[in-house]
Design a protein around this motif. Structure first.
Motif, PDB file in Angstrom:
ATOM      1  N   SER A  16       0.690  -0.930  -0.300  1.00  0.00           N
ATOM      2  CA  SER A  16       0.344  -0.055  -0.157  1.00  0.00           C
ATOM      3  C   SER A  16       0.572   1.276  -0.495  1.00  0.00           C
ATOM      4  N   LEU A  17       0.554   2.641  -0.710  1.00  0.00           N
ATOM      5  CA  LEU A  17       1.252   3.320  -0.216  1.00  0.00           C
ATOM      6  C   LEU A  17      -0.413   4.632  -0.335  1.00  0.00           C
ATOM      7  N   ARG A  18      -0.024   5.728  -0.142  1.00  0.00           N
ATOM      8  CA  ARG A  18      -1.173   7.031   0.462  1.00  0.00           C
ATOM      9  C   ARG A  18      -0.419   7.783  -0.344  1.00  0.00           C
ATOM     10  N   LEU A  19      -1.011   8.498  -1.317  1.00  0.00           N
ATOM     11  CA  LEU A  19      -0.612   9.575  -2.259  1.00  0.00           C
ATOM     12  C   LEU A  19      -0.939  11.048  -1.658  1.00  0.00           C
ATOM     13  N   SER A  20      -0.329  11.673  -1.580  1.00  0.00           N
ATOM     14  CA  SER A  20      -0.645  13.741  -0.936  1.00  0.00           C
ATOM     15  C   SER A  20      -0.646  14.432  -2.230  1.00  0.00           C
ATOM     16  N   CYS A  21      -1.739  14.982  -2.013  1.00  0.00           N
ATOM     17  CA  CYS A  21      -1.433  16.296  -3.058  1.00  0.00           C
ATOM     18  C   CYS A  21      -1.465  18.030  -2.508  1.00  0.00           C
ATOM     19  N   LEU A  22      -0.754  18.579  -2.697  1.00  0.00           N
ATOM     20  CA  LEU A  22      -0.987  19.601  -1.714  1.00  0.00           C
ATOM     21  C   LEU A  22      -1.627  20.370  -2.884  1.00  0.00           C
ATOM     22  N   ALA A  23      -2.497  21.453  -2.491  1.00  0.00           N
ATOM     23  CA  ALA A  23      -2.934  22.439  -3.693  1.00  0.00           C
ATOM     24  C   ALA A  23      -2.645  24.119  -3.195  1.00  0.00           C
ATOM     25  N   SER A  24      -2.149  24.866  -4.129  1.00  0.00           N
ATOM     26  CA  SER A  24      -2.387  26.410  -3.615  1.00  0.00           C
ATOM     27  C   SER A  24      -2.944  26.733  -4.495  1.00  0.00           C
ATOM     28  N   GLY A  25      -3.524  27.736  -4.008  1.00  0.00           N
ATOM     29  CA  GLY A  25      -4.449  28.634  -4.479  1.00  0.00           C
ATOM     30  C   GLY A  25      -5.816  28.951  -4.031  1.00  0.00           C
ATOM     31  N   ARG A  26      -6.926  29.558  -3.670  1.00  0.00           N
ATOM     32  CA  ARG A  26      -7.860  30.063  -3.748  1.00  0.00           C
ATOM     33  C   ARG A  26      -9.244  29.282  -3.868  1.00  0.00           C
ATOM     34  N   THR A  27      -8.797  28.455  -4.730  1.00  0.00           N
ATOM     35  CA  THR A  27     -10.018  27.232  -5.433  1.00  0.00           C
ATOM     36  C   THR A  27     -10.542  26.340  -4.991  1.00  0.00           C
ATOM     37  N   PHE A  28      -9.229  26.295  -4.280  1.00  0.00           N
ATOM     38  CA  PHE A  28      -9.370  24.400  -4.194  1.00  0.00           C
ATOM     39  C   PHE A  28     -10.350  23.771  -3.670  1.00  0.00           C
ATOM     40  N   SER A  29     -10.929  24.271  -2.909  1.00  0.00           N
ATOM     41  CA  SER A  29     -12.347  23.773  -2.081  1.00  0.00           C
ATOM     42  C   SER A  29     -13.340  23.935  -2.855  1.00  0.00           C
ATOM     43  N   THR A  30     -13.361  25.268  -3.678  1.00  0.00           N
ATOM     44  CA  THR A  30     -14.370  24.904  -4.675  1.00  0.00           C
ATOM     45  C   THR A  30     -14.268  24.211  -5.995  1.00  0.00           C
ATOM     46  N   SER A  31     -12.842  23.079  -6.350  1.00  0.00           N
ATOM     47  CA  SER A  31     -13.184  23.004  -7.140  1.00  0.00           C
ATOM     48  C   SER A  31     -12.672  21.112  -7.554  1.00  0.00           C
ATOM     49  N   ASN A  32     -13.327  20.315  -8.498  1.00  0.00           N
ATOM     50  CA  ASN A  32     -13.209  19.012  -8.295  1.00  0.00           C
ATOM     51  C   ASN A  32     -11.612  18.861  -8.290  1.00  0.00           C
ATOM     52  N   MET A  33     -11.468  17.521  -7.722  1.00  0.00           N
ATOM     53  CA  MET A  33     -10.044  17.018  -7.651  1.00  0.00           C
ATOM     54  C   MET A  33     -10.271  15.292  -8.371  1.00  0.00           C
ATOM     55  N   GLY A  34      -8.753  15.131  -9.651  1.00  0.00           N
ATOM     56  CA  GLY A  34      -8.499  14.012  -9.846  1.00  0.00           C
ATOM     57  C   GLY A  34      -7.174  13.607 -10.357  1.00  0.00           C
ATOM     58  N   TRP A  35      -7.387  12.113  -9.546  1.00  0.00           N
ATOM     59  CA  TRP A  35      -5.781  11.154  -9.443  1.00  0.00           C
ATOM     60  C   TRP A  35      -5.369  11.281 -11.155  1.00  0.00           C
ATOM     61  N   PHE A  36      -4.558  10.960 -11.892  1.00  0.00           N
ATOM     62  CA  PHE A  36      -4.216  10.800 -12.717  1.00  0.00           C
ATOM     63  C   PHE A  36      -3.257   9.433 -13.075  1.00  0.00           C
ATOM     64  N   ARG A  37      -2.551   9.460 -13.956  1.00  0.00           N
ATOM     65  CA  ARG A  37      -1.766   8.788 -13.873  1.00  0.00           C
ATOM     66  C   ARG A  37      -0.903   7.581 -15.155  1.00  0.00           C
ATOM     67  N   GLN A  38       0.384   8.247 -15.449  1.00  0.00           N
ATOM     68  CA  GLN A  38       1.095   8.137 -17.071  1.00  0.00           C
ATOM     69  C   GLN A  38       1.940   6.903 -16.695  1.00  0.00           C
ATOM     70  N   ALA A  39       1.889   5.554 -17.196  1.00  0.00           N
ATOM     71  CA  ALA A  39       2.899   4.465 -17.590  1.00  0.00           C
ATOM     72  C   ALA A  39       3.705   4.592 -18.899  1.00  0.00           C
ATOM     73  N   PRO A  40       4.625   4.579 -18.552  1.00  0.00           N
ATOM     74  CA  PRO A  40       6.252   4.445 -19.685  1.00  0.00           C
ATOM     75  C   PRO A  40       5.298   4.136 -20.582  1.00  0.00           C
ATOM     76  N   GLY A  41       5.347   4.666 -22.078  1.00  0.00           N
ATOM     77  CA  GLY A  41       5.065   4.546 -22.857  1.00  0.00           C
ATOM     78  C   GLY A  41       3.541   4.329 -22.944  1.00  0.00           C
ATOM     79  N   LYS A  42       2.872   5.115 -22.382  1.00  0.00           N
ATOM     80  CA  LYS A  42       1.659   5.197 -22.515  1.00  0.00           C
ATOM     81  C   LYS A  42       0.415   6.664 -22.056  1.00  0.00           C
ATOM     82  N   GLU A  43      -0.624   6.719 -22.618  1.00  0.00           N
ATOM     83  CA  GLU A  43      -1.177   7.977 -22.307  1.00  0.00           C
ATOM     84  C   GLU A  43      -1.458   8.017 -21.089  1.00  0.00           C
TER      85      GLU A  43
END
Length: 120
Positions: A16-43
């Protein structure tokens, strides 16, 4: 919104791992958020998303039941708990504010990602 992902590393399959993403800016609390990933050679692909108002979540089929997205608006942070990791989860992971309908990055850029490597 400026974004910095962290928490990646090398883990054995099944771990297991737990990733975190710290956002700066005043709009974070009203933004839908997503996690993306990109593997080698893939989109780059979206793996998890969460709304800002109701905290509704959505997952890609490949991670459903193993990954959990959450957020803490007071800390301007979105998390991705990843369990039962598989070698095919190996990728650089990024977070971004998203258009919920398109599941696409609303920014014209990507923030700093974090590398997850799962060994078999």
């Amino acid at each position: 919104v400026q974004l910095q992902a962290s928490g990646g590393g090398l883990v054995q399959a099944g771990g297991s791992l737990r990733l975190s993403c710290l956002a700066s800016g005043r709009t974070f609390s009203t933004s839908n958020m997503g996690w993306f990933r990109q593997a080698p050679g893939k989109e780059r692909e979206i793996v998890a998303a969460i709304t800002w108002r109701t905290y509704t979540t959505a997952y890609a089929d490949a991670v459903k039941g193993r990954f959990t997205i959450s957020r803490d608006n007071a800390k301007n942070t979105v998390y991705l708990q990843m369990n039962s990791l598989k070698p095919e989860d190996t990728a650089v992971y990024y977070c971004a504010p998203i258009n919920w309908d398109r599941r696409s990055n609303q920014n014209a850029y990507w923030g700093q990602g974090t590398l997850v490597t799962v060994s078999s």
